[in-house]
Write an enzyme that holds these catalytic residues in place. Structure first.
Site, PDB file in Angstrom:
ATOM      1  N   GLU A  40      85.291  46.234  73.499  1.00  0.00           N
ATOM      2  CA  GLU A  40      83.918  46.660  74.135  1.00  0.00           C
ATOM      3  C   GLU A  40      84.231  47.937  74.429  1.00  0.00           C
ATOM      4  O   GLU A  40      85.153  48.726  74.940  1.00  0.00           O
ATOM      5  CB  GLU A  40      83.930  45.697  75.141  1.00  0.00           C
ATOM      6  CG  GLU A  40      82.829  45.764  76.166  1.00  0.00           C
ATOM      7  CD  GLU A  40      82.857  44.701  77.393  1.00  0.00           C
ATOM      8  OE1 GLU A  40      81.797  44.521  77.815  1.00  0.00           O
ATOM      9  OE2 GLU A  40      83.985  44.453  77.598  1.00  0.00           O
ATOM     10  N   LYS A 113      74.608  41.772  75.886  1.00  0.00           N
ATOM     11  CA  LYS A 113      75.535  41.104  76.828  1.00  0.00           C
ATOM     12  C   LYS A 113      74.622  40.275  77.782  1.00  0.00           C
ATOM     13  O   LYS A 113      73.972  41.005  78.461  1.00  0.00           O
ATOM     14  CB  LYS A 113      76.465  42.017  77.486  1.00  0.00           C
ATOM     15  CG  LYS A 113      77.484  41.107  78.219  1.00  0.00           C
ATOM     16  CD  LYS A 113      78.425  42.206  78.552  1.00  0.00           C
ATOM     17  CE  LYS A 113      79.721  41.576  79.475  1.00  0.00           C
ATOM     18  NZ  LYS A 113      80.749  42.593  79.944  1.00  0.00           N
ATOM     19  N   CYS A 150      82.732  40.101  75.856  1.00  0.00           N
ATOM     20  CA  CYS A 150      83.406  39.988  76.968  1.00  0.00           C
ATOM     21  C   CYS A 150      83.059  38.768  78.073  1.00  0.00           C
ATOM     22  O   CYS A 150      83.533  37.568  77.863  1.00  0.00           O
ATOM     23  CB  CYS A 150      83.523  41.171  77.687  1.00  0.00           C
ATOM     24  SG  CYS A 150      85.040  41.483  78.695  1.00  0.00           S
TER      25      CYS A 150
END
Length: 291
Positions: A40, A113, A150
């Site tokens: 990331e 995300k 994540c």
């Protein structure tokens, strides 16, 4: 399919980070990788340890400089590449965005995300607008990739929706580690839970998982904390959660692992979780809490 994973530490020298990444990507390709996954926000340090509006200058458009740079490399090596970028969509609108580059260097697709944390040393809500592209897998020449990022990895709903939308592989670029306010023993429990929940997504959906995390110590620029020591431990599983490869906590470098996408068919016949789902009884999942 051979999948390459790059686990490395990063510094404030962005160009040096990129050159290090390029060398590691080349090593993956030399070892036969057809798909390479990066961690990331790999171009820079993990800048979300503090709230500093000037750091939004790190953001870039997609397509932009990074997709061009890595696109040229993907085309040269003939690989599919999963990037993790700080996307500038418009003034004041930024996303934490995974971008998939095809073998010809073109953008195959992107994912923004969806779940944005706000924790000590992880002040992501200050920087990132929640994603609005949904949980849509990205079609590539090597397979259909369910790319998440994540904090998304803690949510079974995200993995399930990627699976229901046809993902053949779940991929998680990651930046997670321990904060020094937690005892060492607690950090170990957290690190094990992090890996365990993703192995659970693998089992529940009958899909391989590729998770690539940062490693190394990154200091808090404000000096208010001791910063983050990232957990490393990047790993790959088969479709029953079996570990195929794992990095050490402080290990830097690459691993190339064989992932059998066809095994999902066999596994799902024996463990038909998707067949037996009670979709007629899941309405409450749309509530914040059941009471």
């Amino acid at each position: 399919m051979k999948v390459g994973m790059v686990q490395q530490s990063c510094t404030a020298d962005i160009q040096a980070n990129i050159e290090k990444l390029k060398n590691n990507i080349r090593e993956c390709a030399a070892k036969g990788a057809q798909l390479v996954v990066l961690q990331e926000l790999h171009n820079s340090v993990y800048f979300c340890q503090s709230e500093n509006a000037s750091l939004c200058d790190l953001a870039e458009p997609v397509p932009g400089p990074s997709t061009m740079t890595y696109g040229e490399l993907a085309k040269e090596l003939g690989i599919v590449l999963v990037l993790s970028l700080f996307e500038r969509r418009a003034a004041g609108i930024y996303h934490n965005t995974a971008v998939v580059i095809e073998k010809d260097g073109a953008i195959a697709g992107k994912y923004r995300k969806m779940h944005i944390p706000d924790d000590p040393c992880y002040y992501e809500k200050f920087y990132f607008t929640p994603g609005d592209l949904g949980f849509q897998p990205i079609e590539t020449s090597v397979g259909t990739l369910g790319v998440l990022v994540c904090w998304d990895q803690w949510y079974p709903e995200a993995a399930r929706l990627m699976a229901l939308n046809g993902a053949q592989l779940l991929i998680y670029p990651t930046a997670i580690g321990g904060v020094y306010t937690d005892p060492v023993e607690e950090q170990k429990v957290q690190s094990d839970a992090w890996q365990l929940v993703q192995r659970g997504h693998s089992v529940a959906n009958g899909l391989p998982v590729i998770t690539v995390n940062r490693t190394g110590q990154e200091d808090d620029p404000t000096g208010h904390s001791e910063g983050i020591r990232f957990w490393g431990r990047s790993f790959a599983t088969g479709p029953q959660g079996e570990l195929l490869a794992e990095f050490g906590r402080d290990e830097e470098g690459v691993k190339v692992v064989d992932v059998d996408l066809d095994r999902t068919e066999y596994v799902r016949r024996g463990w038909p979780f998707l067949r037996d789902r009670r979709i007629d009884e899941y309405g409450d999942i749309l509530k914040r809490y059941g009471r």
